[in-house]
Design an enzyme around this catalytic site. Sequence first.
Site, PDB file in Angstrom:
ATOM      1  CB  THR A  31      42.959 -11.152  -2.073  1.00  8.19           C
ATOM      2  OG1 THR A  31      44.168 -11.597  -2.587  1.00  8.19           O
ATOM      3  CG2 THR A  31      42.829 -10.135  -1.349  1.00  8.19           C
ATOM      4  N   GLY A  32      40.917 -11.858   0.211  1.00  4.33           N
ATOM      5  CA  GLY A  32      39.782 -11.996   0.933  1.00  4.33           C
ATOM      6  C   GLY A  32      39.293 -12.688   2.170  1.00  4.33           C
ATOM      7  CB  THR A  34      36.063 -16.617   0.555  1.00  2.93           C
ATOM      8  OG1 THR A  34      34.593 -15.711   1.517  1.00  2.93           O
ATOM      9  CG2 THR A  34      35.431 -18.216   0.656  1.00  2.93           C
ATOM     10  CG  ASP A  83      40.245 -15.251  -5.774  1.00  3.19           C
ATOM     11  OD1 ASP A  83      40.138 -14.907  -3.874  1.00  3.19           O
ATOM     12  OD2 ASP A  83      40.786 -14.349  -6.560  1.00  3.19           O
ATOM     13  CB  ALA A  85      32.808 -14.549  -5.914  1.00  2.00           C
ATOM     14  N   GLY A  97      36.319  -8.107  -7.024  1.00  2.96           N
ATOM     15  CA  GLY A  97      37.250  -7.314  -6.848  1.00  2.96           C
ATOM     16  C   GLY A  97      36.788  -6.275  -5.640  1.00  2.96           C
ATOM     17  N   GLY A  98      35.524  -6.708  -4.595  1.00  2.39           N
ATOM     18  CA  GLY A  98      35.559  -5.881  -3.350  1.00  2.39           C
ATOM     19  C   GLY A  98      37.228  -5.796  -2.703  1.00  2.39           C
ATOM     20  N   GLY A  99      37.701  -6.983  -2.906  1.00  2.46           N
ATOM     21  CA  GLY A  99      38.986  -6.026  -1.943  1.00  2.46           C
ATOM     22  C   GLY A  99      40.184  -5.695  -2.696  1.00  2.46           C
ATOM     23  CD  GLU A 105      41.307 -11.260  -6.155  1.00  2.00           C
ATOM     24  OE1 GLU A 105      41.365 -11.483  -4.942  1.00  2.00           O
ATOM     25  OE2 GLU A 105      39.826 -10.795  -6.803  1.00  2.00           O
TER      26      GLU A 105
HETATM   27  C1  5RP Z   1      38.916  -9.481  -3.560  1.00  2.00           C
HETATM   28  C2  5RP Z   1      37.905 -10.485  -4.719  1.00  2.00           C
HETATM   29  C3  5RP Z   1      37.454 -10.681  -3.243  1.00  2.00           C
HETATM   30  O1  5RP Z   1      37.258 -12.454  -3.568  1.00  2.00           O
HETATM   31  C4  5RP Z   1      35.961 -10.867  -2.732  1.00  2.00           C
HETATM   32  O2  5RP Z   1      35.998  -9.629  -2.340  1.00  2.00           O
HETATM   33  C5  5RP Z   1      34.990 -12.062  -2.006  1.00  2.00           C
HETATM   34  O3  5RP Z   1      35.908 -11.546  -0.419  1.00  2.00           O
HETATM   35  P1  5RP Z   1      35.461 -12.032   0.687  1.00  2.00           P
HETATM   36  O4  5RP Z   1      35.923 -13.759   0.294  1.00  2.00           O
HETATM   37  O5  5RP Z   1      36.187 -11.115   1.967  1.00  2.00           O
HETATM   38  O6  5RP Z   1      33.757 -12.208   0.235  1.00  2.00           O
HETATM   39  O7  5RP Z   1      37.422 -10.739  -5.532  1.00  2.00           O
HETATM   40  O8  5RP Z   1      39.515  -8.793  -4.303  1.00  2.00           O
END
Ligand code: 5RP
Length: 216
Positions: A31-32, A34, A83, A85, A97-99, A105
């Site tokens: 998720t996110g 990237t 995924d 990070a 877990g930023g999202g 995940e």
């Molecule tokens: C979501 C996540 C994402 O992988 C993480 O926050 C990185 O996000 P992005 O790809 O938008 O920088 O762990 O829960």
Amino acid sequence: MGAGRADAEKKMAAEAAAELVEDGMSVGLGTGSTVAHLLPALAARDLDLRCVATSPQTEHQARELGLAVEDFDALVRLDIAIDGADQVAADGWAIKGGGGAHTREKIVAAAAERFVVIVDSGKLVDELTPPVPLELLEFGLSATLRGLGGLGDVRRRDAPPSPDGGLIADYFGAVGDPAELAARLSAVPGVVDHGLFPAAMVSEVVVAREGSVERL
Ligand code: 5RP
């Protein structure tokens, strides 16, 4: 690093990771932002894949692109999970877990034969630093927050609950030894999961830096 450059690196890392996927594989989709670059790159390869999504957003985007997203329980095993990070440390530990999707995940990453983390170069750090995302059970939230308070500053995030009803919070105390912190966070009743991902879970980190891609 500027947002434009970071996004270009995310796209490069995602496109490189899409090349690791082979016909017939079962694939865990993270998720996110990237991963949002990974999905079109994967769809463009037109492979026969069975996918599991770690969030409704990813599921929606993947389906729109024509990727076959299935119920997790329908798949016996996952060949690969890919995924993003928030941070990846030199020792291989990561924070995710930023999202707010770290619980799903982590389940998907742990179920995969190979877990590939895709990041822009700004995510590489010497040592992990706070915040560490948390998912908390709604039941008994005050007691859980009191329990976590003994470990350090924990604040609820102004974010919707996870698709599983968990509340999202962040731990702002010191990280120190991530294995020790992971154990302490997990030991608090009411913590569904935290965003510390052990190095042993990460098979490979694909990082883009200034126009080139490295696999660590
Ligand atoms: C979501 C996540 C994402 O992988 C993480 O926050 C990185 O996000 P992005 O790809 O938008 O920088 O762990 O829960």
